[in-house]
Design a protein around this motif. Structure first.
Motif, PDB file in Angstrom:
ATOM      1  N   LEU A 123       0.831  -1.215   0.000  1.00 19.28           N
ATOM      2  CA  LEU A 123       0.000   0.000   0.000  1.00 19.28           C
ATOM      3  C   LEU A 123       0.865   1.265   0.000  1.00 19.28           C
ATOM      4  O   LEU A 123       0.464   2.300  -0.538  1.00 19.28           O
ATOM      5  CB  LEU A 123      -0.939   0.024   1.215  1.00 19.28           C
ATOM      6  N   MET A 124       2.047   1.160   0.615  1.00 16.97           N
ATOM      7  CA  MET A 124       2.947   2.328   0.681  1.00 16.97           C
ATOM      8  C   MET A 124       3.571   2.651  -0.674  1.00 16.97           C
ATOM      9  O   MET A 124       4.001   3.777  -0.908  1.00 16.97           O
ATOM     10  CB  MET A 124       4.085   2.068   1.677  1.00 16.97           C
ATOM     11  N   LEU A 125       3.649   1.643  -1.541  1.00 18.76           N
ATOM     12  CA  LEU A 125       4.297   1.849  -2.838  1.00 18.76           C
ATOM     13  C   LEU A 125       3.669   3.019  -3.603  1.00 18.76           C
ATOM     14  O   LEU A 125       4.334   3.690  -4.381  1.00 18.76           O
ATOM     15  CB  LEU A 125       4.211   0.552  -3.646  1.00 18.76           C
ATOM     16  N   PHE A 126       2.377   3.258  -3.358  1.00 16.55           N
ATOM     17  CA  PHE A 126       1.675   4.301  -4.109  1.00 16.55           C
ATOM     18  C   PHE A 126       1.958   5.707  -3.599  1.00 16.55           C
ATOM     19  O   PHE A 126       1.449   6.681  -4.159  1.00 16.55           O
ATOM     20  CB  PHE A 126       0.166   4.020  -4.086  1.00 16.55           C
ATOM     21  N   GLY A 127       2.747   5.826  -2.541  1.00 14.83           N
ATOM     22  CA  GLY A 127       3.089   7.151  -2.038  1.00 14.83           C
ATOM     23  C   GLY A 127       2.137   7.620  -0.955  1.00 14.83           C
ATOM     24  O   GLY A 127       1.177   6.932  -0.613  1.00 14.83           O
ATOM     25  N   THR A 162       1.576  15.786  -6.533  1.00 16.14           N
ATOM     26  CA  THR A 162       0.447  15.339  -7.367  1.00 16.14           C
ATOM     27  C   THR A 162      -0.197  16.452  -8.198  1.00 16.14           C
ATOM     28  O   THR A 162      -0.410  16.261  -9.401  1.00 16.14           O
ATOM     29  CB  THR A 162      -0.597  14.582  -6.515  1.00 16.14           C
ATOM     30  N   PRO A 163      -0.502  17.628  -7.637  1.00 19.67           N
ATOM     31  CA  PRO A 163      -1.179  18.640  -8.465  1.00 19.67           C
ATOM     32  C   PRO A 163      -0.389  19.010  -9.729  1.00 19.67           C
ATOM     33  O   PRO A 163      -0.958  19.049 -10.827  1.00 19.67           O
ATOM     34  CB  PRO A 163      -1.306  19.846  -7.522  1.00 19.67           C
ATOM     35  N   THR A 165      -4.321   9.787  -9.028  1.00 19.43           N
ATOM     36  CA  THR A 165      -3.660  10.153  -7.765  1.00 19.43           C
ATOM     37  C   THR A 165      -3.212   8.903  -7.006  1.00 19.43           C
ATOM     38  O   THR A 165      -3.642   7.778  -7.303  1.00 19.43           O
ATOM     39  CB  THR A 165      -4.608  10.950  -6.844  1.00 19.43           C
ATOM     40  N   ASN A 166      -2.378   9.130  -5.986  1.00 19.84           N
ATOM     41  CA  ASN A 166      -1.872   8.024  -5.161  1.00 19.84           C
ATOM     42  C   ASN A 166      -3.033   7.236  -4.534  1.00 19.84           C
ATOM     43  O   ASN A 166      -3.033   6.001  -4.529  1.00 19.84           O
ATOM     44  CB  ASN A 166      -0.968   8.566  -4.043  1.00 19.84           C
TER      45      ASN A 166
END
Ligand code: FAQ
Length: 311
Positions: A194-198, A207-208, A219-220
């Motif tokens: 789950l952390m891999l996505f940031g 992200t913006p 988005t993450n």
């Protein structure tokens, strides 16, 4: 002048065109891509270590051959990604320098240990699975060389997931000891996946900007949800559990609800205080030193050629 160029650049992206290395681009676009692609490359190279450790101990010859091929692919992905980043005007040496100096990050997930063979299966299914969810999105991105590299890498990683799934099923449907070993590995790897996505979108500073220029197209948090929706049912179907008391399917939304990882741990491990950070960096520094003579020999050979030497 700048405003007009920026408007044209953004119009091209809005039309779905790819930006190519010789095209005009804002410096911030270039900087963001170098940051992301180089960190992605470092991740692939560091990512060879947790599984590579198991090559000498693979349980069968067939699994050993498959694992060698997989870890080699990761090295190849790192090379492809360094090459894609070089099109933006940075050299491989500069990127590796920044990484070895601890200035450029690599994925937090590779700072976790692989104490059993089942960890290899957990990485193959959960970490490669998460990586593909992330990378299919990146393959839609606006920068041509990165998007094309992602496409090719995703083909290879689909094979990685198959090998992970195959090893995972063998253990999950095996003897009680094998099932226990697989369960313990899932317990170790669920939250790193789950952390891999940031970080959560609320804390994701980049992200913006990345969405604006279609470097990222989701988005993450969106990708994390996609991953849980796909992979949680797969793990549960194999008779294992997921270490999250809040995990459940929500028929109203059609999505799985889940607990977020411990974000304090995430930042702590990124900053260097994870179970394997020191070991991973030491391995990379050693490899860099041990490869020095090869780089020097290549450079000498190239100099000889440009000086008109015949060998
Ligand atoms: N780990 O503002 P955001 C693989 C940093 S797949 C470490 O949200 P962004 C294949 C982030 O860099 C794994 N650091 O950032 C494989 C930033 O710090 P900075 C690699 C992280 O860019 C599988 C700060 O936190 N994949 O290797 C992480 O919008 C199996 C703020 O974060 C890629 O790199 C993290 N997980 O979103 C190999 C894909 N997350 O740079 C072997 C390309 C965030 O300002 C075995 N990258 N940070 O110092 C991306 O898609 C994005 O950059 C994200 C982060 C999603 C990683």
């Amino acid at each position: 002048e700048y405003e007009a160029r920026l408007a044209e650049f953004e119009a091209r992206i809005a039309r779905g065109e790819k930006i190519e290395p010789t095209d005009w681009m804002p410096e911030e676009y270039r900087r963001q891509l170098i940051r992301m692609i180089s960190q992605h490359a470092h991740s692939e190279i560091v990512g060879m270590l947790p599984e590579g450790k198991w090559i000498p101990h693979a349980p069968t010859l067939r699994r050993k051959l498959i694992l060698i091929a997989k870890v080699q692919d990761e090295g190849g992905h790192g090379q492809l990604l360094y090459r894609a980043a070089e099109t933006l005007g940075i050299s491989r040496e500069e990127m590796i320098e920044a990484f070895l100096a601890g200035k450029a990050k690599y994925s937090v997930v590779f700072n976790y240990p692989t104490p059993t063979w089942a960890d290899v299966a957990a990485i193959g299914l959960l970490i490669d699975g998460a990586a593909v969810v992330n990378q299919l999105m990146l393959a839609q991105g606006s920068y041509g060389p990165y998007a094309r590299a992602m496409k090719r890498i995703c083909y290879e990683e689909s094979f990685h997931i198959k090998q992970g799934y195959d090893a995972f099923v063998a253990l999950a449907t095996g003897t009680p000891a094998q099932r226990r070993m697989m369960q313990e590995a899932v317990n170790r790897w669920w939250y790193p996946a789950l952390m891999l996505f940031g970080p959560p979108d609320r804390d994701s500073v980049h992200t913006p900007t990345l969405l604006r220029w279609r470097i990222k197209t989701k988005t993450n948090d969106q990708l994390r949800q996609e991953f849980v929706d796909q992979y949680a049912p797969m793990v549960l179907r194999l008779g294992l559990t997921i270490p999250d008391p809040n995990l459940r399917y929500d028929p109203e939304t059609g999505h799985w609800r889940f607990s977020e990882p411990d974000w304090e741990e995430f930042w702590r491990v990124i900053k260097g205080d994870g179970p394997c950070n020191a070991e991973r960096m030491a391995a990379r520094r050693r490899a860099h030193e041990e490869g020095r003579w090869v780089r020097e020999a290549l450079a000498a050979k190239a100099a000889q050629r440009t000086n008109g030497g015949s060998n």
